[in-house]
Design an enzyme around this catalytic site. Structure first.
Site, mmCIF file in Angstrom:
data_model
loop_
_atom_site.group_PDB
_atom_site.id
_atom_site.type_symbol
_atom_site.label_atom_id
_atom_site.label_comp_id
_atom_site.label_asym_id
_atom_site.label_seq_id
_atom_site.Cartn_x
_atom_site.Cartn_y
_atom_site.Cartn_z
ATOM 1 N N HIS A 237 1.132 -1.489 -0.246
ATOM 2 C CA HIS A 237 0.024 -0.003 0.000
ATOM 3 C C HIS A 237 1.060 1.453 -0.036
ATOM 4 O O HIS A 237 0.559 1.968 0.263
ATOM 5 C CB HIS A 237 -0.958 -0.130 1.364
ATOM 6 C CG HIS A 237 -1.916 -0.898 0.890
ATOM 7 N ND1 HIS A 237 -2.623 -1.394 2.003
ATOM 8 C CD2 HIS A 237 -2.425 -2.225 0.091
ATOM 9 C CE1 HIS A 237 -3.367 -3.044 1.863
ATOM 10 N NE2 HIS A 237 -2.718 -3.248 1.004
ATOM 11 N N GLY B 201 -1.590 -9.348 12.415
ATOM 12 C CA GLY B 201 -1.611 -8.706 13.428
ATOM 13 C C GLY B 201 -2.452 -7.702 11.379
ATOM 14 O O GLY B 201 -2.739 -6.323 11.752
ATOM 15 N N THR B 202 -3.667 -8.202 11.338
ATOM 16 C CA THR B 202 -4.369 -7.476 10.190
ATOM 17 C C THR B 202 -5.512 -8.273 9.795
ATOM 18 O O THR B 202 -6.168 -9.826 10.629
ATOM 19 C CB THR B 202 -4.019 -8.081 8.110
ATOM 20 O OG1 THR B 202 -4.294 -7.425 7.890
ATOM 21 C CG2 THR B 202 -3.487 -9.410 7.930
#
Ligand code: BV8
Ligand code: ZN
Length: 239
Positions: free
Chosen positions: A115, A182-183
């Site tokens: 991203h 952590g997503t």
């Protein structure tokens, strides 16, 4: 639990980490969703989009400047450094949705920023782009060519950089173990990477204190924070 994960990691040739905002939470960078998420104050679908930028560049830039200040002061935590250390013993690739550069700061070599990066700034018109850590006193900042500068991040509705996305899929399809850290796996197309890995027969390990929409696909789920779980997964190489 950890010995079976350590078994998988010990036997793995190539390990791919897919990381999200949760891995940076213990570095003081708020996540997007979940109890300490900062989307509450701002609605990302409102601000992290091309339309918002062109409608109100000053507001969008104020949000990014606030985040840049926080991110540029942040340090990698034990989760980032554990992944960087594992890279000394194993072929480790990091596919991160994060834009904070903390994996690179921790020493990870093979990091793909799906991203983009909040530290890299690019022109909305010419080919200028560069890492810029200083704050801007006038918002929105202008390029030498006269057009507005923008953070080199992927906004909602924008395509991911094609070459990076293609390479990310190749890594997901050729790894022995994929560790998803952590997503919430809400954002696409990054959330399809575990499916590519599963199709190729990789072992899926999830590290997240909370369940996610894809927890049922995982072979192993560690309900702990990344800063506590990841060092345990790497210590077998260091004991
Ligand atoms: C695309 C950069 C097509 C910017 C980001 C409806 C309307 C509009 C769009 C869509 C729609 N439906 C679907 C879409 C597509 C959209 C999308 O997926 N939207 C979602 C919201 C439904 N996707 C896109 O638009 C993508 N582009 O599809 O393009 C296209 C194709 C061709 C041509 C043109 C277009 C682009 C998506 C990229 C958006 N940019 N970031 C910025 O940051 O400002 S996304 C943003 O969310 C961040 O990158 C973040 O990383 C990412 C995902 O969030 P997570 O990382 O998962 O973070 P989250 O808070 O959600 O979860 C944290 C997790 O950590 C939690 O599970 C929590 O339990 C856990 N946790 C907390 N603490 C810890 C922890 N875990 C471990 N340890 C801890 N201590
Ligand atoms: Zn320019």
């Amino acid at each position: 639990m950890f010995d079976s994960i350590q078994e998988k990691i010990r036997g793995a040739g190539k390990i791919v980490f897919v990381t999200g905002a949760g891995i940076s939470q213990e570095s003081g960078i708020p996540t997007f969703r979940g109890k300490d998420g900062f989307w509450g104050k701002y609605d990302p679908m409102q601000l992290a989009t091309i339309d918002a930028f062109y409608e109100n560049p000053k507001l969008v830039w104020e949000w990014y400047e606030e985040r840049r200040k926080n991110i540029l002061m942040a340090q990698p935590n034990a989760g980032h450094t554990a992944i960087a250390r594992l890279g000394r013993y194993k072929d480790v690739i990091v596919l991160t949705q994060n834009i904070d550069g903390l994996h690179q700061k921790a020493g990870s070599k093979n990091v793909l920023e799906l991203h983009g990066s909040i530290i890299r700034i690019k022109c909305t018109h010419c080919s200028f782009s560069d890492d810029m850590e200083a704050g801007f006193d006038v918002l929105p900042p202008k390029c030498r060519c006269g057009h507005m500068l923008r953070p080199d991040v992927v906004w909602f509705g924008e395509a991911l950089p094609q070459d990076i996305w293609r390479e990310a899929i190749m890594h997901a399809q050729s790894c022995d173990v994929m560790v998803i850290v952590g997503t919430s796996l809400v954002v696409s197309p990054a959330n399809s990477l575990p499916l590519y890995a599963k199709q190729n027969g990789a072992v899926l390990v999830e590290v997240n204190p909370e369940k996610t929409v894809m927890s049922s696909e995982m072979d192993l789920s560690v309900r702990q924070t990344s800063a506590s779980a990841l060092p345990k997964m790497v210590e077998l190489f260091e004991s």
